[in-house]
Write an enzyme that holds these catalytic residues in place. Structure first.
Site, short mmCIF file in Angstrom:
data_model
loop_
_atom_site.label_atom_id
_atom_site.label_comp_id
_atom_site.label_asym_id
_atom_site.label_seq_id
_atom_site.Cartn_x
_atom_site.Cartn_y
_atom_site.Cartn_z
N GLU A 148 23.43 41.58 39.15
CA GLU A 148 24.24 40.60 39.87
C GLU A 148 25.68 40.73 39.41
OE1 GLU A 148 24.64 35.81 40.84
OE2 GLU A 148 23.05 36.51 39.51
N ASP A 200 33.81 45.33 33.15
CA ASP A 200 34.05 45.96 34.45
C ASP A 200 32.75 46.55 35.01
OD1 ASP A 200 34.89 47.57 36.55
OD2 ASP A 200 36.70 48.24 35.52
N ASP A 223 35.36 37.72 45.64
CA ASP A 223 36.72 37.38 46.05
C ASP A 223 37.01 38.02 47.40
OD1 ASP A 223 39.51 37.10 46.32
OD2 ASP A 223 39.77 37.10 44.14
N LYS A 227 44.52 38.28 52.10
CA LYS A 227 45.75 38.88 52.62
C LYS A 227 45.51 40.36 52.94
CE LYS A 227 48.83 35.73 50.16
NZ LYS A 227 49.94 35.61 49.17
N ASP A 259 31.31 33.62 52.72
CA ASP A 259 31.64 32.62 53.73
C ASP A 259 32.97 32.98 54.41
OD1 ASP A 259 33.37 32.03 51.58
OD2 ASP A 259 33.60 29.97 52.29
N THR A 296 24.59 27.22 46.47
CA THR A 296 25.43 26.91 45.33
C THR A 296 26.40 25.77 45.65
OG1 THR A 296 27.22 28.43 45.93
CG2 THR A 296 25.36 29.34 44.70
N ARG A 297 26.96 25.20 44.60
CA ARG A 297 27.94 24.14 44.76
C ARG A 297 29.14 24.62 45.57
NH1 ARG A 297 32.12 23.14 41.13
NH2 ARG A 297 31.06 24.47 39.60
#
Length: 317
Positions: A148, A200, A223, A227, A259, A296-297
């Site tokens: 993960e 990493d 992430d 942009k 999302d 998840t939250r």
């Protein structure tokens, strides 16, 4: 890697939780708990005389001051925050000038997280130093292992480990509070099938995993780098999949979730185009959220804002 852990990110979406993945890591620059290190003792060149103007510094003095400041910052980056815990820069000797998919963060570590790091890291933690190939069978007692990348604060990872004790989870991230939190949650649940890797994920995939040693890969809410000029930093890219394919067993599942609609579209395009992966959905589209992936939250916050979460499940062929 939350790309981490191979996990740090713009705010406002659930993807912030895993931004430490990608795989992928220069150490943080803030001082450790004591607030000082040996680097602070570095002498600085004497400044100008008290009656001299501030701009009277010679070029040599200015250069020496800059060099001393750089050396102090370098030593601070290498200073571990917790004795016996995760290293600040585990693969410092493998530093590479390449685009990274994560940004290390130095957030506040709570007392409980610090205690978990100091007590449990020697047993359940490892640094991604690129110096050895991991024996996953020994590390997880013969369990099948999924990787993960980027786990945020570790709540979902801890729940998946507790729900499926027959699967080992090698969880990668660079976020120190999250590492401590996951260790504490796993211990509280009595889960012994979690190992926390610091550093990493690219180095882990490339140098520390044996061929066909993994039974799956999970990348949840990396992430999104929204942009356009930052799209090159996104974790799910053809080069990344080239690293992933050899360490997965045939039939192993790559499971991604995001999302961020444009990133979901890119993931689907990149995974579909790669010759070593095949969509598990007959129509070639997105998959329903599997029952084993907890809500998840951060995901809930995104759903409250009207975001649509997409899951992608591809098998290694």
């Amino acid at each position: 890697m939350s790309e981490q852990p191979l996990n740090p990110s713009p705010a406002g979406t659930p993807d912030d939780a895993a931004a430490g993945t990608a795989p992928v890591a220069p150490g943080p620059s803030a001082p450790g708990p004591t607030g000082s290190t040996a680097a602070d003792a570095l002498p600085l060149p004497a400044g100008p005389a008290s009656d001299a103007a501030p701009d009277a510094l010679s070029d040599e003095d200015a250069a020496a001051r800059r060099a001393a400041s750089f050396e102090r910052a370098r030593r601070l980056r290498q200073e571990p925050r917790f004795p016996g815990g995760p290293a600040a820069d585990p693969a410092g000797s493998h530093h590479e000038r390449r685009i990274r998919s994560f940004q290390p963060r130095r957030s506040r570590v709570t007392t409980g997280q610090q205690e978990s790091l100091e007590r449990l890291w020697p047993q359940w933690g490892l640094d991604i130093d690129g110096k050895r190939v991991l024996d996953l069978a020994e590390l997880f007692g013969g369990l099948p292992v999924v990787l993960e990348i980027g786990f945020g604060m570790g709540e979902a990872t801890a729940q998946m480990a507790a729900d499926d004790p027959g699967t080992g989870i090698l969880a990668v991230d660079v976020h120190t509070p999250g590492q401590g939190n996951l260790l504490g949650l796993a211990e509280k649940a009595g889960s012994t099938n979690v190992r926390v890797a610091n550093g990493d994920a690219v180095i882990l995939l490339r140098e520390m995993l044996a061929p066909e040693s993994l039974d799956g890969l999970r990348v949840y809410f990396p992430d999104p780098w929204p942009k356009a000029r930052h799209h090159k930093r996104r974790l799910i890219q053809p080069d990344f999949l080239d690293l992933v394919a050899p360490v997965l067993r045939p039939g192993a599942i790559v499971h991604c979730a995001t999302d961020w609609e444009p990133y979901a579209e890119q993931m689907l395009e990149v995974l579909t185009a790669h010759p070593r992966f095949e969509n598990t959905e007959a129509d070639g589209g997105y998959a329903p959220r599997p029952a084993f992936r907890p809500l998840t939250r951060f995901e809930g916050q995104g759903l409250d804002k009207g975001h649509v979460v997409h899951d992608l499940l591809f098998a290694r062929v």
